[in-house]
Design an enzyme around this catalytic site. Sequence first.
Site, PDB file in Angstrom:
ATOM      1  N   CYS A  58       0.827  -1.070   0.094  1.00 56.41           N
ATOM      2  CA  CYS A  58      -0.028  -0.050   0.011  1.00 56.41           C
ATOM      3  C   CYS A  58       0.914   1.244  -0.059  1.00 56.41           C
ATOM      4  O   CYS A  58       1.686   1.494   1.165  1.00 56.41           O
ATOM      5  CB  CYS A  58      -0.896   0.066   1.043  1.00 56.41           C
ATOM      6  SG  CYS A  58      -1.833   1.366   1.479  1.00 56.41           S
ATOM      7  N   TYR A 192      -4.971   5.917  -9.323  1.00 62.18           N
ATOM      8  CA  TYR A 192      -6.206   5.305  -9.044  1.00 62.18           C
ATOM      9  C   TYR A 192      -7.204   5.507  -9.594  1.00 62.18           C
ATOM     10  O   TYR A 192      -8.108   4.696 -10.150  1.00 62.18           O
ATOM     11  CB  TYR A 192      -6.569   5.213  -7.381  1.00 62.18           C
ATOM     12  CG  TYR A 192      -5.585   4.525  -6.553  1.00 62.18           C
ATOM     13  CD1 TYR A 192      -5.890   3.280  -5.951  1.00 62.18           C
ATOM     14  CD2 TYR A 192      -4.335   4.815  -6.271  1.00 62.18           C
ATOM     15  CE1 TYR A 192      -5.095   2.170  -5.258  1.00 62.18           C
ATOM     16  CE2 TYR A 192      -3.271   4.143  -5.284  1.00 62.18           C
ATOM     17  CZ  TYR A 192      -3.656   2.856  -5.061  1.00 62.18           C
ATOM     18  OH  TYR A 192      -2.909   2.217  -4.267  1.00 62.18           O
TER      19      TYR A 192
END
Length: 324
Positions: A58, A192
Site C-alpha cells: 500500500c 487510482y
Amino acid sequence: MGILVDGQWSEEELATETDTTGAFQRSDSRLRDWITVDGSSGFKAEPGRYHLYVAYNCPWAHRTLIFRTLKKLEGAITVSCALPSIREQGWLFESDARYPECTPDTLNGFRHLHQAYTASDPHYTGKVTVPALWDKKKQRIVNNESSEIIRMLNSEFLGIAGCDTDFYPAPLRAEIDRINELVYTNVNNGVYRCGFARSQAAYEAAYDGLFGALDELEAHLSRQRYLAGRQITEADWRLFPTLVRFDVAYFSLFKCNKKRIADYPNLSNYMRELYSVPGIAATVKPRQYVAGYWSIRRLNPAGIIPKGTPVDYEAPNDRARFAM
C-alpha cells in the site's frame, strides 16, 4: 475489497467512491485524532505506546514506514504488516513463507484489520484501510490518514525520535503544500482514478492529468535536485511510493501506459537517489506490489499474478550533479 457497515463486514464496495460520471473519488479517512508532544490532545507521544498496522504494497502505508525509518522511530513504534494479497474480509495478518516480513499480529491477535476498526468503534461504517496508528494504552486506532500520521512522526516525537531532521520546515511549507496538492490529485490518487474509472471519459481525464503532472515534475527535476529545492522534504517522500510502484503495477494493471517512470530520465534518477537514502531500500518490496495489485479481483478476475518485476531501483543515479 469490502467495507464495514455498522461494525459488520460486507464484501460490497463503497458506492460513494464512484460519482455519476464514472470517476473514482476517494473517500476521506474517518479516524483523525492527533498525537502531541505534551499530550494536550489526549494522545501523548511516548515510546512504546503506538503501533502501526500497515501493508508493504500500500503506497499510503509506505509513507508511514518511510517516516518511521527516517526519524529513527523503529524502537519506539512497533509494526504489523498484512499480507499483500487482498483476501476475503480485507487485510489479513498471517504467516506466509513467500512474504517473511508479513507476520501474525502479536500485539492484539487480530487476524483481520477490520477487527482493529471495530475494537475502536463497534459501529464503524466505512472502508478498512492501512495505515492505522493504534494506541496500546487506549486500545483504539488514533488515526488512519497517512498524511497526518507522517506529520505526527515528523514533529511530535521530540526527544523520542533518533533523528532531528524536519521534513516539513516552516520556510518551505507553502511550496511543499503546493507540490503535495499537485502530486496527490494527479499522481498519488491519479493512478487510482485511472485504474478504478468506470467510464472512458473519466479514465481519459485522469490519464491526461496524470501524465501532464509527470511531465511537469520531470521538467521541474531537470532544474533542481528535489521537489522543494535543495533538501529532501515531505513532498519527495509523498511522491516516492507512487514512483516505485508505477512500472510494476500502475503502468499495466491501472492502464497508465503512456510512459514508464524508466522513460523519464529525471524522475527515474530521482527515484533511485531516494531509494539509496539509508534505510529506505528495506521499505521497498516490489514483489509484494505485483502480488498485491494483481490480486484486485475487479481488475484481474482470473487472479493470475505476473512473474516479472520489471524495475531496477539500484542502478546508479546522476542527481549529484546538482550539488555543484
